[in-house]
Motif scaffolding. Structure first.
Motif, PDB file in Angstrom:
ATOM      1  N   GLN A  80     -22.537   5.309 -12.125  1.00 39.44           N
ATOM      2  CA  GLN A  80     -23.313   5.577 -10.909  1.00 39.44           C
ATOM      3  C   GLN A  80     -22.524   6.407  -9.889  1.00 39.44           C
ATOM      4  O   GLN A  80     -23.105   6.938  -8.956  1.00 39.44           O
ATOM      5  N   VAL A  81     -21.207   6.511 -10.078  1.00 41.70           N
ATOM      6  CA  VAL A  81     -20.351   7.215  -9.124  1.00 41.70           C
ATOM      7  C   VAL A  81     -19.799   8.472  -9.782  1.00 41.70           C
ATOM      8  O   VAL A  81     -19.284   8.427 -10.908  1.00 41.70           O
ATOM      9  N   GLY A  82     -19.895   9.605  -9.077  1.00 42.16           N
ATOM     10  CA  GLY A  82     -19.496  10.876  -9.647  1.00 42.16           C
ATOM     11  C   GLY A  82     -18.241  11.459  -9.031  1.00 42.16           C
ATOM     12  O   GLY A  82     -17.789  11.037  -7.957  1.00 42.16           O
ATOM     13  N   ASN A  83     -17.686  12.450  -9.717  1.00 44.07           N
ATOM     14  CA  ASN A  83     -16.506  13.167  -9.241  1.00 44.07           C
ATOM     15  C   ASN A  83     -16.975  14.264  -8.289  1.00 44.07           C
ATOM     16  O   ASN A  83     -17.162  15.420  -8.665  1.00 44.07           O
ATOM     17  N   PRO A  93     -10.350  12.585 -17.071  1.00 45.28           N
ATOM     18  CA  PRO A  93      -9.067  12.215 -16.477  1.00 45.28           C
ATOM     19  C   PRO A  93      -9.156  12.029 -14.959  1.00 45.28           C
ATOM     20  O   PRO A  93      -8.414  12.641 -14.192  1.00 45.28           O
ATOM     21  N   TRP A  94     -10.064  11.187 -14.527  1.00 40.36           N
ATOM     22  CA  TRP A  94     -10.230  10.945 -13.099  1.00 40.36           C
ATOM     23  C   TRP A  94     -10.827   9.557 -12.881  1.00 40.36           C
ATOM     24  O   TRP A  94     -11.375   8.944 -13.801  1.00 40.36           O
ATOM     25  N   ALA A 121     -19.805   3.348   3.838  1.00 33.96           N
ATOM     26  CA  ALA A 121     -19.360   3.891   2.553  1.00 33.96           C
ATOM     27  C   ALA A 121     -18.333   5.005   2.720  1.00 33.96           C
ATOM     28  O   ALA A 121     -18.454   5.867   3.593  1.00 33.96           O
ATOM     29  N   CYS A 122     -17.325   4.951   1.854  1.00 42.32           N
ATOM     30  CA  CYS A 122     -16.288   5.968   1.831  1.00 42.32           C
ATOM     31  C   CYS A 122     -15.711   5.993   0.421  1.00 42.32           C
ATOM     32  O   CYS A 122     -15.683   4.964  -0.259  1.00 42.32           O
ATOM     33  N   LYS A 123     -15.232   7.135  -0.037  1.00 41.14           N
ATOM     34  CA  LYS A 123     -14.778   7.265  -1.413  1.00 41.14           C
ATOM     35  C   LYS A 123     -13.591   8.213  -1.509  1.00 41.14           C
ATOM     36  O   LYS A 123     -13.519   9.196  -0.771  1.00 41.14           O
ATOM     37  N   ALA A 124     -12.684   7.897  -2.418  1.00 37.97           N
ATOM     38  CA  ALA A 124     -11.587   8.798  -2.765  1.00 37.97           C
ATOM     39  C   ALA A 124     -11.607   9.017  -4.268  1.00 37.97           C
ATOM     40  O   ALA A 124     -11.688   8.060  -5.035  1.00 37.97           O
ATOM     41  N   ILE A 125     -11.545  10.273  -4.686  1.00 39.61           N
ATOM     42  CA  ILE A 125     -11.421  10.621  -6.100  1.00 39.61           C
ATOM     43  C   ILE A 125      -9.951  10.820  -6.429  1.00 39.61           C
ATOM     44  O   ILE A 125      -9.206  11.459  -5.674  1.00 39.61           O
ATOM     45  N   TRP A 126      -9.520  10.261  -7.567  1.00 42.72           N
ATOM     46  CA  TRP A 126      -8.142  10.388  -8.025  1.00 42.72           C
ATOM     47  C   TRP A 126      -8.104  11.186  -9.323  1.00 42.72           C
ATOM     48  O   TRP A 126      -8.908  10.946 -10.215  1.00 42.72           O
ATOM     49  N   ASP A 127      -7.178  12.100  -9.422  1.00 38.96           N
ATOM     50  CA  ASP A 127      -6.978  12.880 -10.641  1.00 38.96           C
ATOM     51  C   ASP A 127      -5.755  12.349 -11.377  1.00 38.96           C
ATOM     52  O   ASP A 127      -4.722  12.071 -10.765  1.00 38.96           O
ATOM     53  N   PHE A 128      -5.873  12.227 -12.712  1.00 38.07           N
ATOM     54  CA  PHE A 128      -4.797  11.700 -13.529  1.00 38.07           C
ATOM     55  C   PHE A 128      -4.060  12.831 -14.238  1.00 38.07           C
ATOM     56  O   PHE A 128      -4.687  13.731 -14.801  1.00 38.07           O
ATOM     57  N   LYS A 129      -2.754  12.774 -14.196  1.00 38.74           N
ATOM     58  CA  LYS A 129      -1.919  13.689 -14.963  1.00 38.74           C
ATOM     59  C   LYS A 129      -0.813  12.846 -15.577  1.00 38.74           C
ATOM     60  O   LYS A 129       0.149  12.473 -14.901  1.00 38.74           O
ATOM     61  N   MET A 155      -8.877  -5.011  -2.140  1.00 40.45           N
ATOM     62  CA  MET A 155      -9.386  -5.348  -0.815  1.00 40.45           C
ATOM     63  C   MET A 155     -10.636  -4.592  -0.387  1.00 40.45           C
ATOM     64  O   MET A 155     -11.409  -5.118   0.414  1.00 40.45           O
ATOM     65  N   SER A 156     -10.887  -3.403  -0.876  1.00 35.14           N
ATOM     66  CA  SER A 156     -12.075  -2.682  -0.408  1.00 35.14           C
ATOM     67  C   SER A 156     -13.283  -2.886  -1.318  1.00 35.14           C
ATOM     68  O   SER A 156     -14.239  -2.137  -1.273  1.00 35.14           O
ATOM     69  N   PHE A 157     -13.260  -3.952  -2.144  1.00 34.67           N
ATOM     70  CA  PHE A 157     -14.335  -4.353  -3.060  1.00 34.67           C
ATOM     71  C   PHE A 157     -14.346  -3.455  -4.295  1.00 34.67           C
ATOM     72  O   PHE A 157     -14.227  -3.930  -5.413  1.00 34.67           O
ATOM     73  N   CYS A 158     -14.493  -2.157  -4.087  1.00 31.67           N
ATOM     74  CA  CYS A 158     -14.312  -1.195  -5.184  1.00 31.67           C
ATOM     75  C   CYS A 158     -12.906  -0.638  -5.001  1.00 31.67           C
ATOM     76  O   CYS A 158     -12.714   0.542  -4.771  1.00 31.67           O
ATOM     77  N   GLY A 159     -11.925  -1.536  -5.057  1.00 33.40           N
ATOM     78  CA  GLY A 159     -10.630  -1.244  -4.488  1.00 33.40           C
ATOM     79  C   GLY A 159      -9.559  -0.763  -5.426  1.00 33.40           C
ATOM     80  O   GLY A 159      -8.481  -0.387  -4.978  1.00 33.40           O
ATOM     81  N   ALA A 160      -9.782  -0.801  -6.712  1.00 36.41           N
ATOM     82  CA  ALA A 160      -8.813  -0.216  -7.632  1.00 36.41           C
ATOM     83  C   ALA A 160      -9.156   1.256  -7.822  1.00 36.41           C
ATOM     84  O   ALA A 160     -10.076   1.788  -7.197  1.00 36.41           O
ATOM     85  N   ILE A 161      -8.409   1.937  -8.695  1.00 35.99           N
ATOM     86  CA  ILE A 161      -8.860   3.246  -9.159  1.00 35.99           C
ATOM     87  C   ILE A 161      -9.711   2.985 -10.393  1.00 35.99           C
ATOM     88  O   ILE A 161      -9.197   2.709 -11.483  1.00 35.99           O
ATOM     89  N   GLU A 162     -11.017   2.984 -10.191  1.00 37.35           N
ATOM     90  CA  GLU A 162     -11.964   2.670 -11.263  1.00 37.35           C
ATOM     91  C   GLU A 162     -12.024   3.830 -12.244  1.00 37.35           C
ATOM     92  O   GLU A 162     -12.017   4.993 -11.840  1.00 37.35           O
ATOM     93  N   MET A 163     -12.109   3.494 -13.536  1.00 31.32           N
ATOM     94  CA  MET A 163     -12.174   4.555 -14.535  1.00 31.32           C
ATOM     95  C   MET A 163     -12.948   4.095 -15.765  1.00 31.32           C
ATOM     96  O   MET A 163     -13.182   2.897 -15.968  1.00 31.32           O
TER      97      MET A 163
END
Length: 403
Positions: free
Chosen positions: A48-51, A98-99, A122-130, A263-271
């Motif tokens: 449900q959540v996009g990059n 990879p995100w 609502a607030c969101k951060a996208i993380w890129d994996f390398k 802590m922010s409920f969706c608080g890990a880096i979900e993948m």
């Protein structure tokens, strides 16, 4: 993938998902003890959540469709009263994805640790994996190694245990009917999904009685809010009580990284990604180990951040009104987190960026004291090596730099 009547060859790739917990959900595959097998997992929201750079998907996420879990997988020979030993051999994101993301949920739709204090929006951060590292275009200046792990893993409950869950949580809900966000979530037929074609009567029973997967319980389940679960990565071993024949293991909600406490409920880096397992059985293990809840042996692999800035919190003044609480570790943890967030704001981060960072980065939290009434004490350690800059103009204020 084999049918549930047959044993599966090595390796097995299980893809079927579900979003409720019930002993009536049949296994989608069967493995032998000692067999290595892989399980594909979508992210916990079911994609449900996009990059992208919008938080609308976090704001409007349908919580009746979570968690999306893969399984159940039966283990040959497992019987009620046994202990199912699960070795986590690897956890990786999909090669073509990879995100991941971290989100702050709306007060009225999910909430989080500071839902009330921040009147969460609502607030969101996208993380890129390398490789093993994560960076984010939404939280600049940080780079850290992730320890990927499952946020949710556990066996199936018996019918008796499921009834116990629904009774005790139903009583809690009734006692706090006006709470926002809710204190717990009852079974929800809307959105109930098990990824299989089942008899209509059986499916109706699962939808009506199946437990929501939001909290962890005696079978394991959603354990990612525990302080060490961020280290439940490759090399970890889990000991689960078995309540039904075959144990019926399910897994999902994979994380690339997480702090101590989501802590922010969706608080890990979900993948989304793939987890690799091997299992064994200890006959009569529930009695042998007095196993009321799972026991975990964390991974020996951990990011090495020797320099940390430790913030303290005590059980007082969490709402800014000076109120004294009696040995309340939750208030003390909140105060430690608020102190850390205030510090990060002095470094130029917004409150939302700091909130997301503490949820996703490998911070460490410990209960420091629970004997000195009235103040419980909790600490939160911020690893300075995750920052890619240093405040050279004031090293006493920011005494660290990335190695």
């Amino acid at each position: 993938m084999s049918t549930r009547e047959n044993s599966v060859p090595w390796p097995t790739l299980v893809k079927v998902t579900k979003n409720c917990c019930s002993p009536d959900i049949p296994p989608v595959a069967t493995v032998k003890p000692g067999q290595v097998f892989k399980i594909e997992c979508v992210d916990w929201t079911g994609a449900q959540v996009g990059n992208n750079d919008s938080s609308d998907d976090i704001k409007n996420v349908d919580l009746t469709k979570i968690h999306n879990l893969s399984g159940p997988v039966a283990v040959e020979g497992a019987e009620p009263g046994d202990c199912l030993v699960v070795d986590i051999l690897d956890v990786t994101p999909f090669e073509k994805m990879p995100w991941g993301y971290t989100g702050i949920f709306e007060l009225e739709n999910g909430g989080g640790l500071f839902a009330q204090e921040f009147q969460s929006r609502a607030c969101k951060a996208i993380w890129d994996f390398k490789g093993v590292y994560a960076t984010s275009r939404h939280i600049p200046g940080v780079r850290f190694a992730g320890v990927s792990h499952p946020g949710l893993i556990g066996t199936a409950p018996s019918a008796e245990l499921l009834a116990t869950w629904n009774k005790r949580e139903g009583e809690l809900i009734a006692a706090h009917s006006d709470s926002v966000p809710p204190v717990a979530f009852p079974p929800e037929p809307k959105g109930a999904y098990v990824g299989q074609e089942l008899d209509a009567e059986v499916m109706a029973k699962i939808a009506k009685e199946g437990a929501r997967t939001v909290p962890g319980r005696e079978h394991g389940g959603n354990c990612d809010a525990s302080a060490f679960i961020k280290n439940l990565s490759r090399g970890s071993r889990c000991y689960f009580p078995v309540f039904v024949k075959g144990a019926n293991l399910s897994v999902g909600d994979l994380h690339f990284s997480q702090g101590d406490g989501e802590m922010s409920f969706c608080g890990a880096i979900e993948m989304a990604g793939i987890i690799t397992f091997s299992t064994s059985i200890i006959k009569g293990g529930v009695e042998k180990f007095a196993l009321k809840q799972p026991i975990f042996l964390p991974s020996p692999i951990d990011p090495l951040y020797s320099s940390k800035l430790v913030f303290e919190g005590i059980s007082v003044d969490v709402h800014g009104d000076g109120k004294q609480y009696n040995m309340d570790t939750t208030v003390a943890y909140k105060q430690a987190a608020l102190n850390t967030i205030a510090y990060l704001q002095k470094l130029g981060y917004t409150r939302e960026q700091a909130y997301l960072l503490l949820s996703a980065a490998p911070v460490e939290s410990h209960v420091g004291a629970v004997v000195d009434s009235p103040n419980a004490c909790v600490t939160l350690a911020l690893p300075l090596g995750i920052f890619e800059f240093t405040r050279t103009s004031d090293r006493t204020f920011f005494p660290g730099k990335r190695d």
